[in-house]
Each structure stands twice: as C-alpha cells, then as structure tokens.
Design an enzyme around this catalytic site. Structure first.
Site, PDB file in Angstrom:
ATOM      1  N   HIS B 189      10.475  -3.467  48.419  1.00 29.17           N
ATOM      2  CA  HIS B 189       9.700  -2.598  49.302  1.00 29.17           C
ATOM      3  C   HIS B 189      10.661  -1.575  49.880  1.00 29.17           C
ATOM      4  O   HIS B 189      11.503  -1.901  50.706  1.00 29.17           O
ATOM      5  CB  HIS B 189       9.036  -3.404  50.422  1.00 29.17           C
ATOM      6  CG  HIS B 189       7.914  -4.253  49.943  1.00 29.17           C
ATOM      7  ND1 HIS B 189       7.673  -5.515  50.419  1.00 29.17           N
ATOM      8  CD2 HIS B 189       6.943  -4.012  49.023  1.00 29.17           C
ATOM      9  CE1 HIS B 189       6.606  -6.022  49.804  1.00 29.17           C
ATOM     10  NE2 HIS B 189       6.149  -5.127  48.957  1.00 29.17           N
ATOM     11  N   GLU B 192      12.290  -0.979  53.511  1.00 32.97           N
ATOM     12  CA  GLU B 192      13.034  -2.040  54.188  1.00 32.97           C
ATOM     13  C   GLU B 192      14.534  -1.853  53.981  1.00 32.97           C
ATOM     14  O   GLU B 192      15.216  -2.688  53.375  1.00 32.97           O
ATOM     15  CB  GLU B 192      12.521  -3.394  53.666  1.00 32.97           C
ATOM     16  CG  GLU B 192      11.020  -3.553  53.970  1.00 32.97           C
ATOM     17  CD  GLU B 192      10.336  -4.694  53.223  1.00 32.97           C
ATOM     18  OE1 GLU B 192      11.034  -5.468  52.535  1.00 32.97           O
ATOM     19  OE2 GLU B 192       9.095  -4.803  53.333  1.00 32.97           O
ATOM     20  N   ARG B 247       6.430   2.197  50.895  1.00 31.23           N
ATOM     21  CA  ARG B 247       6.637   0.790  50.559  1.00 31.23           C
ATOM     22  C   ARG B 247       6.525   0.494  49.063  1.00 31.23           C
ATOM     23  O   ARG B 247       7.240  -0.357  48.519  1.00 31.23           O
ATOM     24  CB  ARG B 247       5.581  -0.024  51.319  1.00 31.23           C
ATOM     25  CG  ARG B 247       5.360  -1.464  50.892  1.00 31.23           C
ATOM     26  CD  ARG B 247       4.218  -2.047  51.733  1.00 31.23           C
ATOM     27  NE  ARG B 247       3.717  -3.318  51.255  1.00 31.23           N
ATOM     28  CZ  ARG B 247       4.182  -4.512  51.656  1.00 31.23           C
ATOM     29  NH1 ARG B 247       5.165  -4.586  52.530  1.00 31.23           N
ATOM     30  NH2 ARG B 247       3.655  -5.625  51.189  1.00 31.23           N
ATOM     31  N   HIS B 316      13.639  -9.232  51.885  1.00 30.65           N
ATOM     32  CA  HIS B 316      12.809  -8.204  52.520  1.00 30.65           C
ATOM     33  C   HIS B 316      13.230  -8.008  53.973  1.00 30.65           C
ATOM     34  O   HIS B 316      14.146  -8.665  54.463  1.00 30.65           O
ATOM     35  CB  HIS B 316      11.344  -8.660  52.530  1.00 30.65           C
ATOM     36  CG  HIS B 316      10.721  -8.776  51.192  1.00 30.65           C
ATOM     37  ND1 HIS B 316       9.819  -7.851  50.703  1.00 30.65           N
ATOM     38  CD2 HIS B 316      10.836  -9.719  50.229  1.00 30.65           C
ATOM     39  CE1 HIS B 316       9.419  -8.234  49.501  1.00 30.65           C
ATOM     40  NE2 HIS B 316      10.009  -9.361  49.186  1.00 30.65           N
ATOM     41  N   GLU B 390      12.999 -12.511  55.205  1.00 30.91           N
ATOM     42  CA  GLU B 390      12.633 -11.308  55.947  1.00 30.91           C
ATOM     43  C   GLU B 390      13.749 -11.144  56.978  1.00 30.91           C
ATOM     44  O   GLU B 390      13.918 -11.980  57.861  1.00 30.91           O
ATOM     45  CB  GLU B 390      11.283 -11.466  56.660  1.00 30.91           C
ATOM     46  CG  GLU B 390      10.076 -11.524  55.740  1.00 30.91           C
ATOM     47  CD  GLU B 390       9.566 -10.136  55.338  1.00 30.91           C
ATOM     48  OE1 GLU B 390      10.158  -9.126  55.763  1.00 30.91           O
ATOM     49  OE2 GLU B 390       8.582 -10.076  54.582  1.00 30.91           O
TER      50      GLU B 390
END
Lengths: 285, 429
Positions: B189, B192, B247, B316, B390
C-alpha cells in the site's frame, strides 16, 4: 449552496457507479440523496455485509475491534469538548468493554479506557458510555464520560491565551503547505493550528462514527484564518480524514471558531466529493 | 603481472602503506619501479644480499628480507637503479624474476579500485536512513548494497509493475540450493511510507550484521531471506508526484474513471468476500479477479516456483499491530495458538526497545474482516508462519509519520522480525 452542489455531484457519481458495480453480496438499498455525496453507496454495501455478522454483545475483548472502535469515538468526543491548540487527547488503551442491545433503538457500549493527553504526556483511566443509534437515518453516537476529571482539568491556559492574543490582532494564518507535509514535517509555528484542525475534525469524526468506522485525521490540506467574530478566532479549513475500516480518505471543509474561553465551535461542514483521477493534477505536497 | 590479491598478508600491508603514501602525496613516486623476487642459492648469496640491505644500497626496499635460502627475497628496486641491481645479480649468478613490472601502474589500479569502493561504502554508509526517498533513490541504493556485500546479497527482478517498473527482490543467502526461506514484502500500500523506509533500513541491517550478530548469522547459515522493499512501485511514485494518500495499484478499470486495485484484497484467499469492495472507485477494490494485478501475480509466481518458503511477512502501516491469518473469516486458523504465541513473544521484544505497544491477534478480530489478503493466501498455500505488521503510529500522524521516527520504528520492528526468524529456523516443517 453546499448541499445542492453535493446532490448534483452525487447524481453525477451515480452514473459512474452504476457502470461498475457488480452484484456480489447483499443488494444495495437506494440511499437518501440528501445524506452524503458519492461514498454513500459504497458504505451501504459494506455496512450491510457487516450487519450480517453477529454484533459482539456482552463482555468484549478489549483488544478486538468492536471495543476499539467504540473507544475511538470517546477520543473524538473528548477532543471536541476539551481540545485546544495545546490540549489533545488520544486513546491509550481499552481495559474492558461491554456491549448490549437497547430495545430497538441502538447499541450501547460501556468501556473502561485509558486516555492520554498528548502534549503534557499525562494519562488517566476513564469510564465511558457510547450509544450508537440504529435506524436508516444516520444519527451521531452519544457519548458520556465519567471519572476523567484530572486530565480534563489540565491547564494550558497561558499558551492558549498567548496564541489567541497573537492571532486576534497581529497575525493571520494562511497555510501554503499541507500539515503535516508528505514527509511528516510541520513548521513549529503551525503546530497549534494542526492541533486546532484535529479538534475541529473531531466534530465530523464524532458525528460520522458508527460501529463500522474508525476515524483519524490524516492531513490538513489548508487552513485559513478569517476575520475575528464576536471575539472568536475564525477559521476555514480543508481536512483529509482516514477511515481505517473502508480505507477511504473522506475530505471535509470546516468553518469553525475558537477562543480559550469558548473552545472550538463548528459552524458549518461540507463533505467534498471523491475526486476522480482525470480531475487530479500533479501538485507538490 | 601478478595481482595484489595473490600477495601474502604482510605484503598487502606494505601495499596499503604504499597506496596511502602515494595518495597522500598525490605524486607518482614509483613509476617504472620493479619488484623482483630473488631466489638465493647459497649462504654466500644470502650474505651478499644482507650487505646490500645494510648498506642501504641503491635505495632498495626489501619487502622480504634475506634470511635463508629456503625463503624468497622480495625487493622493490627504484627505476634509476634497476640496471645496476640486475647487473649485480647477474654477475653473482643470483637468480631472480620480475614480479611487478611497474609498481606505479599497479598502484594506480589499486587506487582507482579503492576510490570506487570508498564511494560505494560512502554511499551505503552515508545513505540517509532517516529520510523518505523517491523510488529511483531506493533502487540505486539497492545496487550499492549489493556491491558492498556481494557474497550475501543479490538483486532479483521478479517482474514488472503495471506501468512497467521493475520489481526488485533483495535475496540474502549464504549459499545452498533453494534453502528454506523467509519472505518479506513492504509498501504494497503505497501511502504507508514508513513501511518501505523500514525495508531499506532492515536490508542494510541484515547485510551489515551478518557475521557479527550470532542469531542473524545462524538464521542465514541455514535459510535465505527474500525482501521486496517496494511491492507497489507505481503507487509509490504516484504518492510522491500526485497524491500522498494513494493506496492502490495504478491499473485502469474498464468502464470507470477510477484507477487502481487494492493489492491486499486481490489475493486468492476468500477473494471478493466481505471486507473488500466491488467498486473500482473504492480504496478497498478487490479487482476484477484474484491475482488480476501484475504486482500480486509476480509475487505469487515467485513464491510458487520457489516452493520452499517457510515464513511470509507483509509489512504495512499504521496501527501498531502484529497479526496472523485469517482476515477473510473470523474462524481461527488451525495454527492460531502457535502463531499467537510467536506473535506475542515477538511483540515483547519490539516493546522492549522504546516501550511502543502493539496488539496481537488475527486480522478479522483485531482490525476488520478483510478478504483477499496476502497472508491469508500464503497461509492457505502452506506457509505456516504468516504474519502482517502494521507499524507506527496509532493515528496522530498516521500515514505521514515524521521521518525522524523511521529508524526507531525499524529498530524496534527488527527485534520482532528477528524473533520470528529465529523461531522459524528452530521449527522446521
């Protein structure tokens, strides 16, 4: 007027959408055009899918998303009510949570959370209740917070007053860069206005929150100071929000006032349409 | 002409000194000088050479001193005295061979090589890991990393993006054939940014710590690491030039003005189910069919043809979570207990560095139900140790994490990654 423009845009979007929507999952219900432009149909589709899941009820796992999303709503509430250029609240942790159906009117969450005041770096445990009303019309959640007094009493009065005086008469804010810029950088002089935009955004984030959203403010596209009115500093800002659940970046324009005495009062909001690629132009961030 | 690499270590020391002197003075001291190897046949000849040395005759520079007939005697002879020296050796029937025809020439070669290495080293040493870089910079940095660590790192092109940009995987390997391997992808993505930046720092960390970090060294002695630092190059470029919040991929969608597919809803794992969208304008658009995106297909092809990946890690940002399958269903994965155990231990290590807190759990419970995700696919094709990170933060800066948090983020994440890699190493299957 914003609303009419929004409806026209929504009608235009409908044409585009109908070309590309395939039927996977539940059928979409035709949405109330007066509610929101463009993303509405998308949200309905996803929302219906989520509603088909069993909503967590009873004691909740504090680390799972139902409790986390409800707790985030409390953050928005606290920021809207008590936030300022020098006072901002963050959700630190959810300790426990409980959810229950409330006879045909919605769902209520009871939460024990830790709240963090970012600038002074203080933490406190709070109890909160979040009620998500059900029904076709999207009503905002209702929040009640208790046993959180210390953190809310934190004093930033002198800095707030100094900023207020400075910008009431001498200076005017008008951003050239986004806050923060692409690299996460903010001019220190602009930081209080970044904070103020977060507070103003919390109005929208609170209003728009459901059990299927998780909002943060992603970036301030611009903020402009308008003429002071009734001793309130007045601002017009354009913010980008991020909803973690849909991964969308809703954009809103907000007209709001602020003073140390009155806090933030949002006068007007307008959601901006999802811009298609052909309309976007290369621009520096 | 023998190359410096053939010389024993002591001579390399001499070489280094010579080069330093030459470089420092930046003048040609040794043009036409020769290094000759003398093969003394008798004690008498040795004595003669020793006299030459003690009298400091002809400015001879003995690299190997005359000691015994068993050992060669190496001497650098200044050009002006070459004739005299060779005549002397001939006169006394002392055999010799010319080892270096022209010392300066060799020095110049060495200097050029060293300069090149210094530049390369400076490039990797001076690379600013605490900054967000455009794609071209990351790609050229990859080449300097490979040049700096040629015995450990290779760059593989696993295919191209929709807009025809190469997708490069850095392979860390100490040998073997198709060893069990660990997969890492970052930046799928594009907005990020701390993910790609963490990849750059981590790749450098692996390359520089191999050989000194016992745990990492032991992992690399039996396993390979494959790292795709920019899994979505088109999106990354677009997030620099047009839209910081982009994204998805940049493939067009027929019948729509909207561009791009969410590459983490495009995998063949519960494809098209809840938590993904069928609208091309959505940021969670799953795409027309599984693996429709070339960026995803390239990874799938590599992993399937390799056939021996034991761990699959997707990185991510943001939210500070370490998750394991599934996202497409809230039903527990068969290995949930073990994955949870590994995840919690990894997060403990992460937190130990700066106190950054992470939550651990399966995707569906922790964040949302999301179908077509990469680690669900990898798990379902048999790669048991599948995890998704994340990274920082929890929403203050969100995607626009200040660059001064890159290294702290990468450093703490490294501790978690190492723990997972160690565990994978110790639990072969």
């Amino acid at each position: 007027m914003g609303l009419r423009r929004a409806i026209v845009l929504f009608a235009l979007m409908e044409v585009t959408w109908s070309l590309s929507v395939t039927t996977i999952g539940p059928k979409t219900v035709s949405t109330d055009a007066s509610a929101h432009p463009e993303p509405a149909e998308e949200n309905t589709e996803q929302k219906e899918a989520a509603e088909e899941d069993v909503m967590a009820t009873g004691e909740l796992n504090p680390n799972h998303y139902p409790a986390q999303r409800a707790a985030k709503v409390v953050q928005h509430y606290l920021n809207l009510r008590h936030g300022s250029p020098y006072k901002l609240f963050g959700l630190k942790e959810v300790h426990s949570g409980n959810a229950e159906e409330v006879a045909d009117s919605g769902r209520k969450y009871q939460l024990e959370i830790s709240v963090h005041e970012i600038i002074s770096n203080t933490k406190e445990k709070c109890s909160a209740e979040v009620f998500f009303p059900s029904g076709a019309k999207q009503l905002s959640p209702q929040v009640q917070v208790s046993s959180c007094e210390e953190i809310l009493k934190l004093d930033a009065k002198s800095e707030e007053e100094a900023l207020y005086q400075q910008y009431k008469t001498n200076k005017t804010v008008r951003t050239e860069k986004r806050l923060p810029d692409s690299y996460g950088h903010i001019d220190p002089e602009m930081t209080p206005f970044w904070h103020l935009s977060i507070v103003a955004s919390s109005f929208i984030m609170l209003k728009e929150s459901t059990e299927n959203t998780l909002y943060n403010m992603a970036q301030v596209a611009n903020i402009t100071q308008l003429a002071t009115e009734n001793d309130q500093l007045k601002f017009d800002c354009h913010v980008l929000l991020h909803d973690m659940v849909s991964q969308e970046i809703p954009q809103w324009k907000l007209l709001f006032t602020w003073s140390p005495a009155e806090g933030v009062k949002v006068l007007h909001t307008e959601q901006l349409p999802h811009v298609h690629e052909s309309e976007k132009q290369a621009k520096p961030n | 002409m023998p190359h410096s690499l053939n010389y024993p270590d002591r001579m390399r020391g001499f070489w280094f000194l010579l080069v330093l002197v030459s470089v420092a003075r930046s003048e040609r001291l040794f043009t036409g000088d020769q290094v000759i190897r003398i093969d003394a046949q008798s004690e008498e000849q040795i004595k003669l050479l020793q006299i030459l040395e003690s009298e400091e005759k002809w400015n001879l520079d003995f690299w190997r001193h005359p000691v015994s007939t068993e050992l060669p005697v190496d001497v650098r002879v200044p050009r002006s005295h070459l004739g005299a020296m060779k005549e002397y050796l001939h006169a006394h029937s002392i055999p010799f061979t010319v080892m270096i025809d022209d010392v300066q020439e060799l020095l110049d070669q060495e200097k050029a090589e060293m300069r090149e290495n210094l530049i390369r080293e400076r490039n990797t040493r001076n690379f600013n890991f605490a900054a967000y870089h455009p794609l071209e910079t990351i790609y050229s940095w990859m080449d300097t990393l490979v040049a700096q660590h040629p015995n450990l790192v290779t760059k593989l092109e696993i295919g191209r993006s929709y807009e025809n940009r190469p997708m490069y995987v850095l392979k860390f390997s100490t040998g073997g054939t198709n060893r069990p391997a660990i997969w890492m992808d970052l930046g799928i993505h594009s907005r990020e940014w701390v993910s790609q930046a963490t990849g750059v720092w981590t790749a450098n960390k692996i390359a520089t710590d191999y050989g000194t970090d016992a745990s990492l060294t032991s992992v690399l002695n039996t396993m390979d690491i494959y790292m795709l630092i920019v899994a979505n190059p088109d999106g990354y470029v677009f997030s620099h030039t047009n839209d910081r919040m982009w994204r998805k991929t940049r493939s067009p969608n027929s019948g729509s003005l909207c561009v791009g597919v969410d590459p983490n809803r495009n995998w063949d794992a519960g494809f098209g189910g809840p938590g993904s969208s069928s609208s091309p304008c959505s940021d969670a658009y799953s795409g027309p069919f599984a693996h429709s995106e070339i960026e995803v297909k390239n990874i799938v092809n590599l992993v399937q043809s390799h056939g021996n990946f034991k761990s699959f890690i997707s990185v991510h940002a943001y939210s500070q979570l370490l998750m394991y399958p599934y996202g497409y269903t809230c039903k527990s994965a068969a290995d949930q207990a073990e994955l949870d155990y590994v995840g919690r231990a990894a997060v403990q290590k992460l937190t130990s560095l700066y106190g950054t807190t992470y939550k651990v759990g399966n995707i569906c419970n922790i964040i949302y139900q999301a179908s077509g995700g990469s680690i669900d696919w990898s798990y379902d094709v048999g790669i048991k140790y599948s995890f998704a990170f994340e990274l920082r933060d929890t929403g203050w800066y969100g995607f626009i994490l200040p660059a001064d948090q890159i290294i702290p983020t990468a450093s703490e994440t490294w501790l978690a990654l190492k723990h997972i890699m160690e565990y994978v190493r110790d639990h072969p299957y």
